[in-house]
Design a protein around this motif. Structure first.
Motif, PDB file in Angstrom:
ATOM      1  N   MET A 167       0.833  -1.178   0.000  1.00 20.96           N
ATOM      2  CA  MET A 167       0.000   0.000   0.000  1.00 20.96           C
ATOM      3  C   MET A 167       0.877   1.240   0.000  1.00 20.96           C
ATOM      4  N   ALA A 168       0.420   2.258  -0.674  1.00 21.85           N
ATOM      5  CA  ALA A 168       1.194   3.479  -0.843  1.00 21.85           C
ATOM      6  C   ALA A 168       0.960   4.461   0.304  1.00 21.85           C
ATOM      7  N   TYR A 169       2.031   5.124   0.705  1.00 18.90           N
ATOM      8  CA  TYR A 169       1.950   6.174   1.706  1.00 18.90           C
ATOM      9  C   TYR A 169       1.473   7.460   1.033  1.00 18.90           C
ATOM     10  N   ARG A 170       0.724   8.252   1.784  1.00 23.62           N
ATOM     11  CA  ARG A 170       0.337   9.547   1.243  1.00 23.62           C
ATOM     12  C   ARG A 170       1.148  10.620   1.949  1.00 23.62           C
ATOM     13  N   ILE A 171       1.412  11.690   1.240  1.00 22.70           N
ATOM     14  CA  ILE A 171       2.255  12.757   1.754  1.00 22.70           C
ATOM     15  C   ILE A 171       1.381  13.835   2.383  1.00 22.70           C
ATOM     16  N   VAL A 172       1.767  14.252   3.578  1.00 17.99           N
ATOM     17  CA  VAL A 172       1.106  15.352   4.283  1.00 17.99           C
ATOM     18  C   VAL A 172       2.177  16.394   4.565  1.00 17.99           C
ATOM     19  N   VAL A 173       1.909  17.645   4.203  1.00 18.65           N
ATOM     20  CA  VAL A 173       2.878  18.713   4.466  1.00 18.65           C
ATOM     21  C   VAL A 173       2.416  19.541   5.655  1.00 18.65           C
ATOM     22  N   THR A 174       3.369  19.941   6.474  1.00 17.59           N
ATOM     23  CA  THR A 174       3.074  20.777   7.626  1.00 17.59           C
ATOM     24  C   THR A 174       3.257  22.242   7.260  1.00 17.59           C
ATOM     25  N   HIS A 175       2.760  23.107   8.123  1.00 12.40           N
ATOM     26  CA  HIS A 175       2.939  24.547   7.923  1.00 12.40           C
ATOM     27  C   HIS A 175       4.428  24.899   7.940  1.00 12.40           C
ATOM     28  N   GLY A 176       5.184  24.251   8.813  1.00 15.60           N
ATOM     29  CA  GLY A 176       6.626  24.483   8.886  1.00 15.60           C
ATOM     30  C   GLY A 176       7.335  24.124   7.591  1.00 15.60           C
ATOM     31  N   PHE A 177       6.907  23.045   6.943  1.00 16.55           N
ATOM     32  CA  PHE A 177       7.499  22.660   5.663  1.00 16.55           C
ATOM     33  C   PHE A 177       7.211  23.720   4.604  1.00 16.55           C
ATOM     34  N   ALA A 236      22.093  19.747  -1.954  1.00 17.04           N
ATOM     35  CA  ALA A 236      22.614  20.494  -0.812  1.00 17.04           C
ATOM     36  C   ALA A 236      21.553  20.709   0.260  1.00 17.04           C
ATOM     37  N   PHE A 237      20.394  20.108   0.097  1.00 14.23           N
ATOM     38  CA  PHE A 237      19.289  20.301   1.032  1.00 14.23           C
ATOM     39  C   PHE A 237      18.966  19.006   1.766  1.00 14.23           C
ATOM     40  N   ARG A 238      18.367  19.164   2.951  1.00 15.22           N
ATOM     41  CA  ARG A 238      17.917  18.027   3.727  1.00 15.22           C
ATOM     42  C   ARG A 238      16.438  18.205   4.027  1.00 15.22           C
ATOM     43  N   LEU A 239      15.700  17.146   3.836  1.00 17.13           N
ATOM     44  CA  LEU A 239      14.269  17.107   4.102  1.00 17.13           C
ATOM     45  C   LEU A 239      14.057  16.283   5.357  1.00 17.13           C
ATOM     46  N   LEU A 240      13.329  16.807   6.305  1.00 16.37           N
ATOM     47  CA  LEU A 240      13.024  16.108   7.543  1.00 16.37           C
ATOM     48  C   LEU A 240      11.572  15.662   7.484  1.00 16.37           C
ATOM     49  N   ALA A 241      11.336  14.376   7.746  1.00 19.68           N
ATOM     50  CA  ALA A 241       9.986  13.829   7.657  1.00 19.68           C
ATOM     51  C   ALA A 241       9.741  12.846   8.793  1.00 19.68           C
ATOM     52  N   GLN A 242       8.470  12.624   9.054  1.00 22.94           N
ATOM     53  CA  GLN A 242       8.058  11.634  10.040  1.00 22.94           C
ATOM     54  C   GLN A 242       7.194  10.604   9.327  1.00 22.94           C
ATOM     55  N   ILE A 243       7.482   9.336   9.532  1.00 25.49           N
ATOM     56  CA  ILE A 243       6.743   8.254   8.895  1.00 25.49           C
ATOM     57  C   ILE A 243       5.772   7.666   9.919  1.00 25.49           C
ATOM     58  N   VAL A 244       4.483   7.706   9.597  1.00 27.47           N
ATOM     59  CA  VAL A 244       3.449   7.162  10.479  1.00 27.47           C
ATOM     60  C   VAL A 244       2.923   5.896   9.808  1.00 27.47           C
ATOM     61  N   ASP A 245       3.469   4.740  10.209  1.00 29.37           N
ATOM     62  CA  ASP A 245       3.164   3.473   9.544  1.00 29.37           C
ATOM     63  C   ASP A 245       1.710   3.041   9.696  1.00 29.37           C
ATOM     64  N   ILE A 273       1.191   7.392   6.395  1.00 31.49           N
ATOM     65  CA  ILE A 273       1.405   8.821   6.142  1.00 31.49           C
ATOM     66  C   ILE A 273       2.894   9.120   6.202  1.00 31.49           C
ATOM     67  N   LEU A 274       3.346   9.942   5.272  1.00 25.60           N
ATOM     68  CA  LEU A 274       4.691  10.493   5.284  1.00 25.60           C
ATOM     69  C   LEU A 274       4.527  11.994   5.489  1.00 25.60           C
ATOM     70  N   GLU A 275       4.818  12.468   6.700  1.00 28.39           N
ATOM     71  CA  GLU A 275       4.589  13.865   7.069  1.00 28.39           C
ATOM     72  C   GLU A 275       5.882  14.659   6.872  1.00 28.39           C
ATOM     73  N   LEU A 276       5.864  15.603   5.939  1.00 32.81           N
ATOM     74  CA  LEU A 276       7.038  16.416   5.650  1.00 32.81           C
ATOM     75  C   LEU A 276       7.085  17.563   6.645  1.00 32.81           C
ATOM     76  N   MET A 277       8.188  17.659   7.391  1.00 37.17           N
ATOM     77  CA  MET A 277       8.289  18.617   8.483  1.00 37.17           C
ATOM     78  C   MET A 277       9.002  19.915   8.061  1.00 37.17           C
ATOM     79  N   THR A 278      10.179  19.801   7.465  1.00 31.72           N
ATOM     80  CA  THR A 278      10.957  20.979   7.089  1.00 31.72           C
ATOM     81  C   THR A 278      11.999  20.606   6.044  1.00 31.72           C
ATOM     82  N   VAL A 279      12.491  21.607   5.347  1.00 30.21           N
ATOM     83  CA  VAL A 279      13.586  21.439   4.396  1.00 30.21           C
ATOM     84  C   VAL A 279      14.548  22.604   4.606  1.00 30.21           C
ATOM     85  N   ALA A 280      15.839  22.336   4.562  1.00 32.39           N
ATOM     86  CA  ALA A 280      16.823  23.386   4.817  1.00 32.39           C
ATOM     87  C   ALA A 280      18.106  23.077   4.073  1.00 32.39           C
TER      88      ALA A 280
END
Length: 86
Positions: free
Chosen positions: A1-11, A61-70, A74-81
């Motif tokens: 089954m495929a994960y769906r992406i959720v973006v946060t306000h911080g992202f 040159a960027f890093r993406l921070l995410a949280q995986i909710v199995d 859900i793959l929750e994108l937190m921030t990129v820097a």
């Protein structure tokens, strides 16, 4: 089954900070490698210690921070820097 992406306000805020050209590169990478994936850990690395619930993805040159909710697929994108290597 495929994960769906959720973006946060911080992202969304951090995506604006890196500039439009860089944001396009990051979003293309997300669409290619994470959107609809059944294995979100394939391209990432788990953080350690107190941040062990998060995953880091390298996008040039960027890093993406995410949280995986199995349990909710859900793959929750937190921030990129921009990553400054010392």
């Amino acid at each position: 089954m495929a994960y769906r992406i959720v973006v946060t306000h911080g992202f969304e805020k951090s995506l604006k900070k890196i500039g439009q050209a860089n944001a396009v590169v990051v979003m293309k990478w997300i669409v290619k490698n994470l959107e609809g994936t059944a294995h979100p850990r394939l391209h990432g690395k788990r953080l350690r210690y107190t941040l062990k619930q998060y995953w880091r993805y390298r996008i040039g040159a960027f890093r993406l921070l995410a949280q995986i909710v199995d349990d909710q697929l859900i793959l929750e994108l937190m921030t990129v820097a921009h990553w400054h290597e010392t």
